[in-house]
Design a protein around this motif. Sequence first.
Motif, PDB file in Angstrom:
ATOM      1  N   GLY A 165      40.944  40.144  24.059  1.00  0.00           N
ATOM      2  CA  GLY A 165      40.641  40.859  25.041  1.00  0.00           C
ATOM      3  C   GLY A 165      39.290  41.570  24.845  1.00  0.00           C
ATOM      4  N   LYS A 166      38.911  42.276  26.129  1.00  0.00           N
ATOM      5  CA  LYS A 166      37.670  42.963  26.079  1.00  0.00           C
ATOM      6  C   LYS A 166      37.612  44.375  25.523  1.00  0.00           C
ATOM      7  N   ILE A 167      36.919  44.523  24.427  1.00  0.00           N
ATOM      8  CA  ILE A 167      36.775  45.702  23.658  1.00  0.00           C
ATOM      9  C   ILE A 167      35.535  46.370  24.076  1.00  0.00           C
TER      10      ILE A 167
ATOM     11  N   VAL B 102      45.963  39.525  40.124  1.00  0.00           N
ATOM     12  CA  VAL B 102      45.732  38.233  39.820  1.00  0.00           C
ATOM     13  C   VAL B 102      44.346  37.864  39.959  1.00  0.00           C
ATOM     14  N   LEU B 103      43.469  37.734  39.024  1.00  0.00           N
ATOM     15  CA  LEU B 103      41.919  37.266  38.942  1.00  0.00           C
ATOM     16  C   LEU B 103      41.901  35.746  39.223  1.00  0.00           C
ATOM     17  N   ILE B 104      41.281  35.391  40.194  1.00  0.00           N
ATOM     18  CA  ILE B 104      41.187  33.751  40.386  1.00  0.00           C
ATOM     19  C   ILE B 104      39.554  33.790  40.058  1.00  0.00           C
TER      20      ILE B 104
ATOM     21  N   LEU C 144      46.520  28.959  34.023  1.00  0.00           N
ATOM     22  CA  LEU C 144      46.859  30.118  33.885  1.00  0.00           C
ATOM     23  C   LEU C 144      46.438  30.904  32.594  1.00  0.00           C
ATOM     24  N   VAL C 145      45.906  31.961  32.344  1.00  0.00           N
ATOM     25  CA  VAL C 145      45.748  32.626  31.061  1.00  0.00           C
ATOM     26  C   VAL C 145      46.566  34.181  31.247  1.00  0.00           C
ATOM     27  N   HIS C 146      47.548  34.484  30.557  1.00  0.00           N
ATOM     28  CA  HIS C 146      47.887  35.369  30.423  1.00  0.00           C
ATOM     29  C   HIS C 146      47.985  36.131  29.210  1.00  0.00           C
ATOM     30  N   ARG C 147      46.973  37.345  29.255  1.00  0.00           N
ATOM     31  CA  ARG C 147      46.672  38.043  27.763  1.00  0.00           C
ATOM     32  C   ARG C 147      47.202  39.498  28.007  1.00  0.00           C
ATOM     33  N   TYR C 148      46.913  40.226  29.212  1.00  0.00           N
ATOM     34  CA  TYR C 148      46.972  41.514  29.401  1.00  0.00           C
ATOM     35  C   TYR C 148      48.409  41.576  29.877  1.00  0.00           C
ATOM     36  N   PRO C 149      49.222  42.825  29.841  1.00  0.00           N
ATOM     37  CA  PRO C 149      50.365  42.946  30.238  1.00  0.00           C
ATOM     38  C   PRO C 149      50.784  42.878  31.977  1.00  0.00           C
ATOM     39  N   ASP C 150      49.594  43.351  32.799  1.00  0.00           N
ATOM     40  CA  ASP C 150      49.946  43.475  34.050  1.00  0.00           C
ATOM     41  C   ASP C 150      49.080  42.556  35.120  1.00  0.00           C
ATOM     42  N   ARG C 151      48.143  41.797  34.275  1.00  0.00           N
ATOM     43  CA  ARG C 151      47.238  40.877  35.143  1.00  0.00           C
ATOM     44  C   ARG C 151      47.150  39.603  34.475  1.00  0.00           C
ATOM     45  N   VAL C 152      46.899  38.581  35.354  1.00  0.00           N
ATOM     46  CA  VAL C 152      46.547  37.154  34.804  1.00  0.00           C
ATOM     47  C   VAL C 152      45.299  36.660  35.359  1.00  0.00           C
ATOM     48  N   LEU C 153      44.899  35.467  34.773  1.00  0.00           N
ATOM     49  CA  LEU C 153      43.428  34.818  35.101  1.00  0.00           C
ATOM     50  C   LEU C 153      44.169  33.398  35.629  1.00  0.00           C
ATOM     51  N   LEU C 154      43.881  33.325  36.670  1.00  0.00           N
ATOM     52  CA  LEU C 154      44.036  31.864  37.381  1.00  0.00           C
ATOM     53  C   LEU C 154      42.887  31.051  37.466  1.00  0.00           C
TER      54      LEU C 154
ATOM     55  N   PRO D 267      27.952  47.739  39.129  1.00  0.00           N
ATOM     56  CA  PRO D 267      27.960  47.207  37.934  1.00  0.00           C
ATOM     57  C   PRO D 267      29.440  47.381  37.269  1.00  0.00           C
ATOM     58  N   TYR D 268      29.953  46.273  36.782  1.00  0.00           N
ATOM     59  CA  TYR D 268      31.182  46.195  36.164  1.00  0.00           C
ATOM     60  C   TYR D 268      31.219  46.163  34.615  1.00  0.00           C
ATOM     61  N   TYR D 269      30.819  45.067  33.988  1.00  0.00           N
ATOM     62  CA  TYR D 269      30.792  44.659  33.001  1.00  0.00           C
ATOM     63  C   TYR D 269      29.436  44.207  32.461  1.00  0.00           C
ATOM     64  N   ILE D 270      28.990  44.353  31.188  1.00  0.00           N
ATOM     65  CA  ILE D 270      28.136  43.627  30.442  1.00  0.00           C
ATOM     66  C   ILE D 270      28.759  43.025  29.214  1.00  0.00           C
TER      67      ILE D 270
HETATM   68  C1  PLP Z   1      38.588  39.515  31.672  1.00  0.00           C
HETATM   69  C2  PLP Z   1      39.973  39.240  31.789  1.00  0.00           C
HETATM   70  C3  PLP Z   1      40.963  39.671  32.688  1.00  0.00           C
HETATM   71  C4  PLP Z   1      40.749  40.859  33.510  1.00  0.00           C
HETATM   72  O1  PLP Z   1      40.256  41.974  32.784  1.00  0.00           O
HETATM   73  P1  PLP Z   1      39.602  43.417  33.435  1.00  0.00           P
HETATM   74  O2  PLP Z   1      39.221  44.226  32.266  1.00  0.00           O
HETATM   75  O3  PLP Z   1      41.028  43.833  34.121  1.00  0.00           O
HETATM   76  O4  PLP Z   1      38.665  43.002  34.349  1.00  0.00           O
HETATM   77  C5  PLP Z   1      42.294  39.407  32.764  1.00  0.00           C
HETATM   78  N1  PLP Z   1      42.814  38.081  32.036  1.00  0.00           N
HETATM   79  C6  PLP Z   1      41.779  37.609  31.080  1.00  0.00           C
HETATM   80  C7  PLP Z   1      42.372  36.530  30.516  1.00  0.00           C
HETATM   81  C8  PLP Z   1      40.502  37.944  31.062  1.00  0.00           C
HETATM   82  O5  PLP Z   1      39.647  37.478  30.275  1.00  0.00           O
END
Ligand code: PLP
Length: 394
Positions: free
Chosen positions: A363-365, A193-195, A134-144, A313-316
């Motif tokens: 995080g994504k800038i 939750v991003l799987i 699990l990676v938890h970087r942002y307050p409301d979402r996690v990467l699994l 298209p979401y991100y580059i």
């Molecule tokens: C990319 C990412 C997300 C999801 O970011 P969104 O901008 O909401 O798509 C969540 N957690 C981590 C660690 C990420 O790298």
Amino acid sequence: MNNTQIIENQRTQQETTVVRQTKRPRDYQQIGIYKDVNPLDWEDWHWQLKHRIRTKDALLQIIKLTPEEESGIDKAKGKLSMAITPYWVTLIDQEDTDCPIRRQSVPVAAEYVISPHEMTDPCAEDRDSPVAHLVHRYPDRVLLLATEHCAMYCRHCTRRRLVGDDMQEEVASALRFDAAIEYIKSNKKVRDVLISGGDPLTLEDEVLEALIQKVRAIPHVEFLRLGTRVPVTLPQRITEKLVTMLKKYSPIWMSIHFNHPKEITRRCKNACDMLTDAGIPLGSQTVLLKGINDRPYIMKKLVHELLQIRVRPYYIYQCDPVRGTQHFRTPVAVGINIMEKLRGHTSGYAIPTYVIDGPGGGGKIPVGPNYILSQAKGKYVLRNYKGKIYTYLE
Ligand SMILES: *Cc1c(COP(=O)(O)O)cnc(C)c1O
């Protein structure tokens, strides 16, 4: 016919060939080693996985290799080893050593050159990992991170520290995610939750379903996304059985890694159609790659073709400074220029956000052209996509 007409005709023919090449993979039966493959096998994703190209000798039966590729393949053992699905191999242009399909999948010696500023874990995911997977970087979402395997190993992979050691068998059960599930349960702020992985769609349906079920059962999780490249590298994986399963857990969104218009074949479109028809909204994530998609006209073609197959298209991404990827990285100005050539010049729906994942875990800038020329007491001076200047008074 006069000479001009003949030349015109030839040109039209050439253009048609170019377009057709981008649309249709080589018929697999025209490739020596696949000529006797039964179409039912070809369409079977397990068959595709089992018959991935893993060795130099196997690849040499299909394409001639450059010395850089031969040495790259020899070195690519263990992590991020070479693995290419037969489907993906049919998209490779045999004549062109710069073929975007080829460069994304065939290792080269340059991967073993480590440049200054390059890191093993550029986005500091390991540091932001409270429990395994699990990676938890942002307050409301996690990467699994659901698996360490992919159908095909992209040579620009940002998680090469984790991914692609096929010698290492995974415990094929959802049990290993128990700590991650408990963590999400106890963090009521996590609504998304991003799987991802690896590629979660390389898991068997039952394993994936067990995981999705556990995540969806958490009351504060509002929605779930899958990060995958399977519709592009192994479209056979998108079966009726899979989409019927996914549909049960709606809302599920999907982010698909697309880098080049050549990847958008009829077979890929068919897989995307099945997902969209099952109510799964699709987005694309693209990595800006030198010599692959770093020209505005290629990126424009890609985003236009994505809209035609109902992928938004979401991100580059600016290519992360991960070890051994210098040969793929462009200056940031290249990405900004691509955004400049998109905004205003084409449909807003076709325009992704260009981001740099802040090295060290920022995080994504978002980065892009500057449209605010000046800002002072209630007055914004702006420019539009043509460079004309407008004043907005608050
Ligand atoms: C990319 C990412 C997300 C999801 O970011 P969104 O901008 O909401 O798509 C969540 N957690 C981590 C660690 C990420 O790298």
